[in-house]
Design a protein around this motif. Structure first.
Motif, PDB file in Angstrom:
ATOM      1  N   LEU A   2      75.264  58.456  18.874  1.00 34.60           N
ATOM      2  CA  LEU A   2      75.140  58.583  20.326  1.00 34.60           C
ATOM      3  C   LEU A   2      75.009  60.047  20.723  1.00 34.60           C
ATOM      4  O   LEU A   2      74.242  60.387  21.639  1.00 34.60           O
ATOM      5  CB  LEU A   2      76.358  57.955  21.007  1.00 34.60           C
ATOM      6  CG  LEU A   2      76.386  57.999  22.543  1.00 34.60           C
ATOM      7  CD1 LEU A   2      75.132  57.371  23.136  1.00 34.60           C
ATOM      8  CD2 LEU A   2      77.644  57.302  23.068  1.00 34.60           C
ATOM      9  N   ARG A   9      71.494  61.000  20.203  1.00 37.73           N
ATOM     10  CA  ARG A   9      70.621  60.369  21.205  1.00 37.73           C
ATOM     11  C   ARG A   9      70.711  61.104  22.541  1.00 37.73           C
ATOM     12  O   ARG A   9      69.697  61.294  23.232  1.00 37.73           O
ATOM     13  CB  ARG A   9      71.030  58.900  21.374  1.00 37.73           C
ATOM     14  CG  ARG A   9      70.133  58.102  22.305  1.00 37.73           C
ATOM     15  CD  ARG A   9      68.731  57.977  21.739  1.00 37.73           C
ATOM     16  NE  ARG A   9      67.888  57.111  22.547  1.00 37.73           N
ATOM     17  CZ  ARG A   9      67.670  55.828  22.287  1.00 37.73           C
ATOM     18  NH1 ARG A   9      68.233  55.264  21.222  1.00 37.73           N
ATOM     19  NH2 ARG A   9      66.883  55.108  23.055  1.00 37.73           N
ATOM     20  N   VAL A  33      72.744  52.344  19.692  1.00 41.45           N
ATOM     21  CA  VAL A  33      72.148  53.189  20.737  1.00 41.45           C
ATOM     22  C   VAL A  33      70.702  52.827  21.005  1.00 41.45           C
ATOM     23  O   VAL A  33      70.113  53.263  21.995  1.00 41.45           O
ATOM     24  CB  VAL A  33      72.249  54.685  20.369  1.00 41.45           C
ATOM     25  CG1 VAL A  33      73.691  55.109  20.230  1.00 41.45           C
ATOM     26  CG2 VAL A  33      71.458  55.017  19.112  1.00 41.45           C
TER      27      VAL A  33
END
Length: 314
Positions: free
Chosen positions: A185, A188, A312
């Motif tokens: 995450l 991302r 994600v």
């Protein structure tokens, strides 16, 4: 001027350590939504200009409130946060264990919420903690990066907070690999350079190589065993097993490939284990734990990272 927010799951006795007159909000995470959600609930309920986040397993040092007040007074408006100095008491009569060294690393970590004060207005501007981070890992670094992206600065104060070492059990270092899912995450949200932005290292590439070599060795060994069994039974491989026919035909080449993969896995695993054993007390129990968990950590890290990447992308 300040409100202290402490997220916990039924174990905090820290309230008694906070001087009288200071508002304290203890958020019981009964729904197991994670510390990010608990801290958000806490700071949103606060009414003071500054919110100080403390973990439920730390202990403010002597004169902490006075030092905190000094840390925060006269800070310019572009400073959104002030981090306390974390001390981790280590044994003086022996080398620290792997678990103790990991905890000691908090002393040099940046922007951790073991003791971190934020302006409430800054928290409102960036939206507080990202509740997609489900555990006490990376949610504080993510918030710090978003504060910087919003144009704020973060500083270190002079107040001192002690973070004791807990015995989390034999498999603690393997359980901690769950954090690799949160790293997905972070990538991302903040891009591939996020580690350099927070000064964090990582062993995932080496863990991936170790895991790949181990799986290759196991796959080649299984294929060879199936080929040998097939030879003994005098019938050809069928269906999904036809792809391993080349191993039987390659003969010694397949054995060499299996040996090279196994040797590579063993070498990387031994190196990883020794890196964890060498600086420690080297007691039989600690050595055994380092050897066993050094075998388990690479595949666990890769599995959790894969789980995080899939999550994600949903």
């Amino acid at each position: 001027m300040i409100t202290v927010v402490i997220p916990t799951i039924g174990r905090s006795s820290l309230r008694e350590a906070i001087p009288e007159g200071v508002p304290v909000i203890v958020v019981e995470d009964t729904g197991r939504k994670g510390p990010a959600a608990a801290r958000n609930a806490g700071w949103r309920a606060a009414e003071t200009p500054w919110v100080v986040f403390l973990d439920d397993d730390v202990m403010p040092g002597e004169g902490w409130l006075e030092a905190l007040t000094k840390d925060l007074e006269s800070l310019p408006e572009d400073v959104a946060g002030s981090q306390g100095r974390i001390e981790v008491p280590l044994p003086r009569d022996r080398r620290p264990t792997d678990a103790e060294r990991n905890t000691a690393g908090l002393a040099d970590a940046e922007w951790i919420t073991a003791d971190m004060a934020y302006r409430r207005a800054a928290l409102e501007k960036v939206g507080g903690f990202d509740e997609r981070f489900p555990r006490a890992y990376r949610e504080d670094a993510d918030l710090a990066l978003r504060m910087r992206e919003a144009g704020f600065r973060l500083v270190r104060g002079e107040r001192v907070t002690r973070h004791p070492v807990r015995d989390d059990g034999f498999w603690a270092s393997v359980r901690f690999q769950r954090g690799n899912a949160d790293d997905a995450l972070m990538r991302r949200v903040h891009g591939p350079e996020w580690r350099s932005l927070i000064g964090a290292g990582g062993l995932l590439p080496r863990h991936a190589a170790t895991t790949a070599l181990g799986l290759t060795a196991l796959a080649l060994a299984a294929a060879r065993a199936l080929s040998c069994a097939d030879d003994r039974e005098g019938r050809g491989l069928r269906g999904g097993l036809r792809g391993v026919r080349g191993l039987r035909e390659a003969g010694a080449g397949g054995v060499w490939a299996m040996g090279i993969a196994a040797a590579g896995w063993a070498g990387l695993t031994a190196t990883f284990a020794w890196e964890r054993i060498a600086p420690g007390p080297r007691t039989p129990g600690e050595v055994a734990r380092m050897v066993v968990t050094s075998v388990a950590i690479p595949p666990a890290a890769c599995l959790h990272r894969l789980r995080g990447e899939l999550r994600v992308r949903r």
